[in-house]
Design a protein around this motif. Structure first.
Motif, PDB file in Angstrom:
ATOM      1  N   ASP A  61       0.824  -1.216   0.000  1.00 17.11           N
ATOM      2  CA  ASP A  61       0.000   0.000   0.000  1.00 17.11           C
ATOM      3  C   ASP A  61       0.853   1.259   0.000  1.00 17.11           C
ATOM      4  O   ASP A  61       0.548   2.222  -0.707  1.00 17.11           O
ATOM      5  N   PHE A  62       1.910   1.266   0.800  1.00 16.02           N
ATOM      6  CA  PHE A  62       2.784   2.443   0.852  1.00 16.02           C
ATOM      7  C   PHE A  62       3.447   2.673  -0.502  1.00 16.02           C
ATOM      8  O   PHE A  62       3.482   3.801  -1.001  1.00 16.02           O
ATOM      9  N   LEU A  63       3.962   1.614  -1.112  1.00 12.34           N
ATOM     10  CA  LEU A  63       4.617   1.756  -2.413  1.00 12.34           C
ATOM     11  C   LEU A  63       3.630   2.244  -3.479  1.00 12.34           C
ATOM     12  O   LEU A  63       3.967   3.105  -4.295  1.00 12.34           O
ATOM     13  N   GLN A  64       2.406   1.706  -3.463  1.00 10.71           N
ATOM     14  CA  GLN A  64       1.397   2.155  -4.427  1.00 10.71           C
ATOM     15  C   GLN A  64       1.030   3.620  -4.192  1.00 10.71           C
ATOM     16  O   GLN A  64       0.873   4.383  -5.145  1.00 10.71           O
ATOM     17  N   GLN A  66       2.929   5.948  -2.835  1.00 12.43           N
ATOM     18  CA  GLN A  66       4.053   6.783  -3.264  1.00 12.43           C
ATOM     19  C   GLN A  66       4.057   6.945  -4.782  1.00 12.43           C
ATOM     20  O   GLN A  66       4.276   8.035  -5.297  1.00 12.43           O
ATOM     21  N   ARG A  67       3.789   5.861  -5.493  1.00 12.79           N
ATOM     22  CA  ARG A  67       3.733   5.948  -6.960  1.00 12.79           C
ATOM     23  C   ARG A  67       2.608   6.891  -7.397  1.00 12.79           C
ATOM     24  O   ARG A  67       2.789   7.698  -8.301  1.00 12.79           O
ATOM     25  N   SER A  68       1.471   6.834  -6.715  1.00 10.20           N
ATOM     26  CA  SER A  68       0.320   7.669  -7.095  1.00 10.20           C
ATOM     27  C   SER A  68       0.574   9.159  -6.879  1.00 10.20           C
ATOM     28  O   SER A  68      -0.080   9.991  -7.505  1.00 10.20           O
ATOM     29  N   ILE A  69       1.524   9.503  -6.010  1.00  9.92           N
ATOM     30  CA  ILE A  69       1.833  10.921  -5.777  1.00  9.92           C
ATOM     31  C   ILE A  69       3.136  11.327  -6.466  1.00  9.92           C
ATOM     32  O   ILE A  69       3.710  12.376  -6.157  1.00  9.92           O
ATOM     33  N   ASN A  71       6.105   9.564  -6.642  1.00 11.90           N
ATOM     34  CA  ASN A  71       7.345   9.123  -6.011  1.00 11.90           C
ATOM     35  C   ASN A  71       7.454   7.607  -6.185  1.00 11.90           C
ATOM     36  O   ASN A  71       7.225   6.849  -5.253  1.00 11.90           O
ATOM     37  N   ASP A  72       7.804   7.169  -7.380  1.00  9.19           N
ATOM     38  CA  ASP A  72       7.847   5.743  -7.710  1.00  9.19           C
ATOM     39  C   ASP A  72       9.076   5.101  -7.078  1.00  9.19           C
ATOM     40  O   ASP A  72      10.199   5.305  -7.531  1.00  9.19           O
ATOM     41  N   LEU A  73       8.836   4.332  -6.037  1.00  7.68           N
ATOM     42  CA  LEU A  73       9.922   3.649  -5.335  1.00  7.68           C
ATOM     43  C   LEU A  73      10.065   2.189  -5.774  1.00  7.68           C
ATOM     44  O   LEU A  73      10.971   1.507  -5.320  1.00  7.68           O
ATOM     45  N   SER A  74       9.186   1.724  -6.633  1.00  2.17           N
ATOM     46  CA  SER A  74       9.186   0.312  -7.042  1.00  2.17           C
ATOM     47  C   SER A  74       9.981   0.044  -8.314  1.00  2.17           C
ATOM     48  O   SER A  74      10.519  -1.053  -8.486  1.00  2.17           O
ATOM     49  N   THR A  75      10.054   1.014  -9.194  1.00  2.00           N
ATOM     50  CA  THR A  75      10.708   0.816 -10.486  1.00  2.00           C
ATOM     51  C   THR A  75      12.215   1.052 -10.371  1.00  2.00           C
ATOM     52  O   THR A  75      12.631   2.119  -9.914  1.00  2.00           O
ATOM     53  N   PRO A  76      13.020   0.071 -10.764  1.00  2.00           N
ATOM     54  CA  PRO A  76      14.474   0.272 -10.717  1.00  2.00           C
ATOM     55  C   PRO A  76      14.913   1.447 -11.595  1.00  2.00           C
ATOM     56  O   PRO A  76      14.334   1.696 -12.652  1.00  2.00           O
ATOM     57  N   ALA A  77      15.922   2.167 -11.129  1.00  2.00           N
ATOM     58  CA  ALA A  77      16.540   3.261 -11.891  1.00  2.00           C
ATOM     59  C   ALA A  77      18.051   3.042 -11.815  1.00  2.00           C
ATOM     60  O   ALA A  77      18.737   3.658 -10.992  1.00  2.00           O
ATOM     61  N   PRO A  78      18.584   2.116 -12.646  1.00  2.00           N
ATOM     62  CA  PRO A  78      19.998   1.738 -12.558  1.00  2.00           C
ATOM     63  C   PRO A  78      20.959   2.914 -12.721  1.00  2.00           C
ATOM     64  O   PRO A  78      22.036   2.911 -12.133  1.00  2.00           O
ATOM     65  N   MET A  79      20.563   3.931 -13.489  1.00  2.00           N
ATOM     66  CA  MET A  79      21.452   5.067 -13.700  1.00  2.00           C
ATOM     67  C   MET A  79      21.723   5.821 -12.401  1.00  2.00           C
ATOM     68  O   MET A  79      22.691   6.554 -12.301  1.00  2.00           O
ATOM     69  N   TYR A  80      20.859   5.631 -11.388  1.00  2.00           N
ATOM     70  CA  TYR A  80      21.054   6.265 -10.073  1.00  2.00           C
ATOM     71  C   TYR A  80      21.445   5.238  -9.010  1.00  2.00           C
ATOM     72  O   TYR A  80      21.462   5.558  -7.825  1.00  2.00           O
ATOM     73  N   ALA A 101       1.726  10.165   3.598  1.00  2.00           N
ATOM     74  CA  ALA A 101       1.112   8.834   3.563  1.00  2.00           C
ATOM     75  C   ALA A 101       0.304   8.572   4.832  1.00  2.00           C
ATOM     76  O   ALA A 101      -0.814   8.060   4.775  1.00  2.00           O
ATOM     77  N   VAL A 102       0.850   8.943   5.974  1.00  2.00           N
ATOM     78  CA  VAL A 102       0.151   8.735   7.248  1.00  2.00           C
ATOM     79  C   VAL A 102      -1.154   9.524   7.258  1.00  2.00           C
ATOM     80  O   VAL A 102      -2.209   8.992   7.627  1.00  2.00           O
TER      81      VAL A 102
END
Length: 141
Positions: A61-64, A66-69, A71-80, A101-102
């Motif tokens: 739920d937290f990851l979803q 974050q993505r909705s606002i 702040n996508d924390l689930s998708t890898p970003a290898p360049m970073y 989120a809280v």
């Protein structure tokens, strides 16, 4: 000082830096490696506009949320050097994003021993500790 921790065999503390409990700050995660300085600790400096101070144990739920606002924390970003997070990962998140989120009613359990004392500038201590208690209750269930 070392003790058993959730991500590694030994929990390492950072002397001279306080967590929200008033103790030495513990490392949040080394797998995946987190923190503004990518040293595993939720600590920051003036160049970190997001203030990555809160050690969250991520939930779906937290990851979803974050993505909705945006702040996508689930998708890898290898360049970073960002591997993308999965539920159960510990990660240093922006204090304001965590508080958001809280307020939205999204489960955002924290690891208080690894959450920087300055997180209290973004949320009342009672709110931070309530989220820690939620994490403990989930572990016992």
């Amino acid at each position: 000082m070392a003790s058993v921790g959730p991500d590694e065999a030994v929990t390492v503390v950072l002397p001279g830096v306080e967590n929200v409990l008033g103790e030495a700050l513990e490392r949040c995660s080394v797998d995946p490696l987190t923190g503004w300085f990518r040293d595993g600790y939720c600590r920051t400096d003036e160049s970190d506009r997001g203030r990555h101070l809160v050690c969250v144990q991520t939930t779906q739920d937290f990851l979803q949320h974050q993505r909705s606002i945006g702040n996508d924390l689930s998708t890898p970003a290898p360049m970073y050097g960002f591997p993308g997070l999965s539920p159960g990962d510990s990660w240093c998140v922006c204090a304001s994003r965590w508080a958001e989120a809280v307020i939205a009613g999204i489960a955002a359990p924290i690891r208080a021993k690894a959450t920087h004392a300055k997180a209290r500038d973004f949320a009342p201590e009672a709110t931070l500790l309530a989220q820690q208690l939620m994490l403990l209750e989930e572990a016992l269930a």
